[in-house]
Design a protein around this motif. Sequence first.
Motif, PDB file in Angstrom:
ATOM      1  N   MET A  74       0.827  -1.212   0.000  1.00 12.90           N
ATOM      2  CA  MET A  74       0.000   0.000   0.000  1.00 12.90           C
ATOM      3  C   MET A  74       0.864   1.266   0.000  1.00 12.90           C
ATOM      4  SD  MET A  74      -3.157   0.516   2.606  1.00 12.90           S
ATOM      5  CE  MET A  74      -2.220   0.901   4.059  1.00 12.90           C
ATOM      6  N   ASP A  97       3.647   1.753  -1.280  1.00 12.52           N
ATOM      7  CA  ASP A  97       4.236   1.970  -2.612  1.00 12.52           C
ATOM      8  C   ASP A  97       3.200   2.503  -3.602  1.00 12.52           C
ATOM      9  OD1 ASP A  97       6.928   1.394  -2.484  1.00 12.52           O
ATOM     10  OD2 ASP A  97       6.585  -0.769  -2.582  1.00 12.52           O
ATOM     11  N   GLY A  98       1.991   2.737  -3.141  1.00 12.05           N
ATOM     12  CA  GLY A  98       0.947   3.251  -4.032  1.00 12.05           C
ATOM     13  C   GLY A  98       0.181   2.142  -4.731  1.00 12.05           C
ATOM     14  N   MET A 143      -4.408   5.857 -13.735  1.00 10.37           N
ATOM     15  CA  MET A 143      -3.795   6.485 -12.557  1.00 10.37           C
ATOM     16  C   MET A 143      -3.007   7.737 -12.927  1.00 10.37           C
ATOM     17  SD  MET A 143      -4.701   5.121  -9.753  1.00 10.37           S
ATOM     18  CE  MET A 143      -3.515   5.689  -8.551  1.00 10.37           C
ATOM     19  N   ARG A 144      -2.560   7.816 -14.164  1.00  8.11           N
ATOM     20  CA  ARG A 144      -1.798   9.006 -14.581  1.00  8.11           C
ATOM     21  C   ARG A 144      -2.708  10.148 -15.037  1.00  8.11           C
ATOM     22  NH1 ARG A 144       1.371   5.137 -17.155  1.00  8.11           N
ATOM     23  NH2 ARG A 144       0.530   5.752 -19.181  1.00  8.11           N
ATOM     24  N   LYS A 178      -5.160  13.215 -14.858  1.00 10.50           N
ATOM     25  CA  LYS A 178      -5.228  14.270 -13.838  1.00 10.50           C
ATOM     26  C   LYS A 178      -6.481  14.203 -12.968  1.00 10.50           C
ATOM     27  CE  LYS A 178      -3.083  18.287 -14.289  1.00 10.50           C
ATOM     28  NZ  LYS A 178      -2.605  19.589 -14.741  1.00 10.50           N
ATOM     29  N   GLY A 224      -6.304   9.865 -11.175  1.00 16.90           N
ATOM     30  CA  GLY A 224      -5.269   9.260 -10.346  1.00 16.90           C
ATOM     31  C   GLY A 224      -5.021   9.974  -9.033  1.00 16.90           C
ATOM     32  N   PRO A 225      -4.673  11.276  -9.096  1.00 12.01           N
ATOM     33  CA  PRO A 225      -4.260  11.957  -7.876  1.00 12.01           C
ATOM     34  C   PRO A 225      -5.342  11.988  -6.803  1.00 12.01           C
ATOM     35  CG  PRO A 225      -3.649  13.249  -9.807  1.00 12.01           C
ATOM     36  CD  PRO A 225      -4.530  12.137 -10.283  1.00 12.01           C
ATOM     37  N   TYR A 226      -4.867  12.084  -5.600  1.00 16.35           N
ATOM     38  CA  TYR A 226      -5.743  12.105  -4.430  1.00 16.35           C
ATOM     39  C   TYR A 226      -6.726  13.272  -4.488  1.00 16.35           C
ATOM     40  CZ  TYR A 226      -7.083  12.281   0.454  1.00 16.35           C
ATOM     41  OH  TYR A 226      -7.804  12.281   1.610  1.00 16.35           O
ATOM     42  N   ARG A 227      -7.998  13.004  -4.234  1.00 12.08           N
ATOM     43  CA  ARG A 227      -8.967  14.077  -3.970  1.00 12.08           C
ATOM     44  C   ARG A 227     -10.140  13.498  -3.187  1.00 12.08           C
ATOM     45  NH1 ARG A 227      -9.299  17.084  -8.875  1.00 12.08           N
ATOM     46  NH2 ARG A 227     -11.002  18.179  -7.865  1.00 12.08           N
ATOM     47  N   ASP A 228     -10.713  14.327  -2.324  1.00 15.26           N
ATOM     48  CA  ASP A 228     -11.742  13.847  -1.406  1.00 15.26           C
ATOM     49  C   ASP A 228     -13.114  13.667  -2.042  1.00 15.26           C
ATOM     50  OD1 ASP A 228     -10.194  13.662   0.816  1.00 15.26           O
ATOM     51  OD2 ASP A 228     -10.901  15.489   1.789  1.00 15.26           O
ATOM     52  N   VAL A 286      -0.641  13.412 -15.239  1.00 17.07           N
ATOM     53  CA  VAL A 286       0.341  13.920 -14.278  1.00 17.07           C
ATOM     54  C   VAL A 286       1.662  13.201 -14.525  1.00 17.07           C
ATOM     55  CG1 VAL A 286      -1.244  14.607 -12.486  1.00 17.07           C
ATOM     56  CG2 VAL A 286      -0.475  12.245 -12.559  1.00 17.07           C
TER      57      VAL A 286
END
Lengths: 384, 271
Positions: free
Chosen positions: A52, A54-55, A332-333, A335, A338-342, A384
């Motif tokens: 986990m 390691d993503g 995952m790449r 925008k 992939g990146p974290y957002r709530d 990203v």
Amino acid sequence: MEASVKILSKKDSHKILSKDASLTNEEDRKRKDQSQKRPRVHQKIQNYFENMIDGAISPILRLKINRSACNMKCEHCCEEPYMTRDLIKKTGKKDPRRQMDLEDYRKLSEEADELGLFRFVITGGEALLDRNLEDLIKVLDPYKHLIILDTNGFYFNEEKAKWFAGLGGYKVQISLDSWYAEEHDAFRNTKGAHARALNAFKVAKEAGSEVLLSTCLVRDRVFTKEFQLLCDFCETEAIPLYVTLAKPVGSARGHEEWVCTKEDVDQLKFLEDKKNIFTHMTPNYGQPGKCITVKGINTVNHDGEIVPCPYMDLSIGNVTKEPLKDILDRGMRNKWLGPYRDECIIGENFDFIKFHNDTVAKHLKETPYLPVPYEKGFALNGSV
Amino acid sequence: MDNLIEKYKIFDNKGWRLPNGIYETFSDQPNWFFKLGEDLPEDKLAIDRIDKYKNINRKNEALEALLELNNKINNNIFIKNINNGIKVPFVINKIDVDDIGKFLEEILLEKVSKAFTDFFPESHFKAVIQDKTDLINKLFPSLNSGYKEFLNKLSKSDICGYYYPQVLQEYSVDSQILQMKELNKVPNLCLSGPLEVATSLIGAPNLLISKTHYSPVLCLSGVTHIDGRLICCFKSYGRHLEFWCLSQMLSKNKKQVSEQWSGGLSVFTEY
């Protein structure tokens, strides 16, 4: 290998509770259960915990089968544009694209297993209408993966419950849109749907399957008496309540008044401390609550297109044409994905909803077939 | 002169650190979907609240020092734009912190938790560490972040200042740290870390809570975890507040560049 998470809570704000404290008692029970019933699944869950940091991701694969044929016609359905009945109305014929067959699903199951994925949801439409469902469950391998059946419960009687459990099925996920029978039946355009759904919970539990009640939340419903009664039923029957947020897509496109506000979503998060209630954004497996596009769930369309959320109509690649791993890496790449957002981007972020719906509308002018291929949708908004 | 100022402009008109094409950011210009700043307390109220939980030495002098610091920032043509963004005051009594992780885990989080749940009695504070052990001996000042100097000054004097939580919104954590190379000659300015961010949250427990907007994830990038994959942050979860030590890895070889993650800068003064 134990879960590598330590949790500090309000009661003991600076005391180590346990390595596994991020799991609820129920999650812990189920996990122990898997170590005996499905050692391969247990091993994959442990590997996920190990990787986990390691993503690593381990999303559910949600399989839409049988051209999404369905016995109901729900007002909020996001699946209608994929259904043969809708396509025949629009074009006079069914979807001409090649549909995934059992061999494709077998290959997908193997690829998923290699990647450490351990959950398949089988859905439609109404999955039980598929005459090949038993063969599908077998090729997916219920001892390598947790098989979750998504159903409206109308045909899920005692016989079906025993059949599903006997095949090694893990969980039955039954939809209920209102605690009030008349509301649910009207919403589903099917008389008796409510009573059949309630019976489905009963027979699924008796057959030894895990069960889950799935309900769709429209704006302000979380504050109603009806929702409270639904929560009470789930508490009394010890049924986890899974809440999805209404999205302005599919049949609900244009119904922005159904979209939940942050206040609705905050109230759900507040109730999580008091009830056995959760959304796709609830913290679990030692991860914070966040939008789970690609990371938490991906839908596999009938033709193999992978859609990074059950409520989107934009693809990130086709699993019959390229490896699943490459598709997930690409997702995952992206925008948005992939990146974290709530927040739930398709349920709450109007910039994304506009991008999504504009892209879909443009695509539908050229062809009636969804989802929008990667090149014409997500590829346009950068990586990203 | 105006051209010179424009050329060396560090912060835009909203107080956001300009990446100038050098640093890794989610976008070239945030659209501020993730917001802060609803009903934030005045400095005096925030300091009173910090005093309630941390017993401030010489409170009135701290307030005077803050006022003076604010004037200094406004009079510095190169950094004054930082004041256009959200800022939260902090006051910390002189203390020698030799283990940041231990201090955070055993002292600060408890105080943040108490201040938050007193303010929002129906909400919870939760802290989760995605690691096998704890934070003890795990957190160290980030290279060139100015945090070492901040701690050094704190070991000799009481300190007060302002935490600017959205200055580095959308920056990757590595770029939050990297951009300090250009700023590390500015005295009494550092990349924000656990001590003053936690203190700011004690003073303004509603910083991350909003009925209408999602708030950024506040990265504590003034410190680095010995496991480079992990970062520390505060975030909201609905009406709840959480501390996480979590992975910043998007995948095995790629770190997050998130619209929601935000590094902060802290400007401080001894008093």
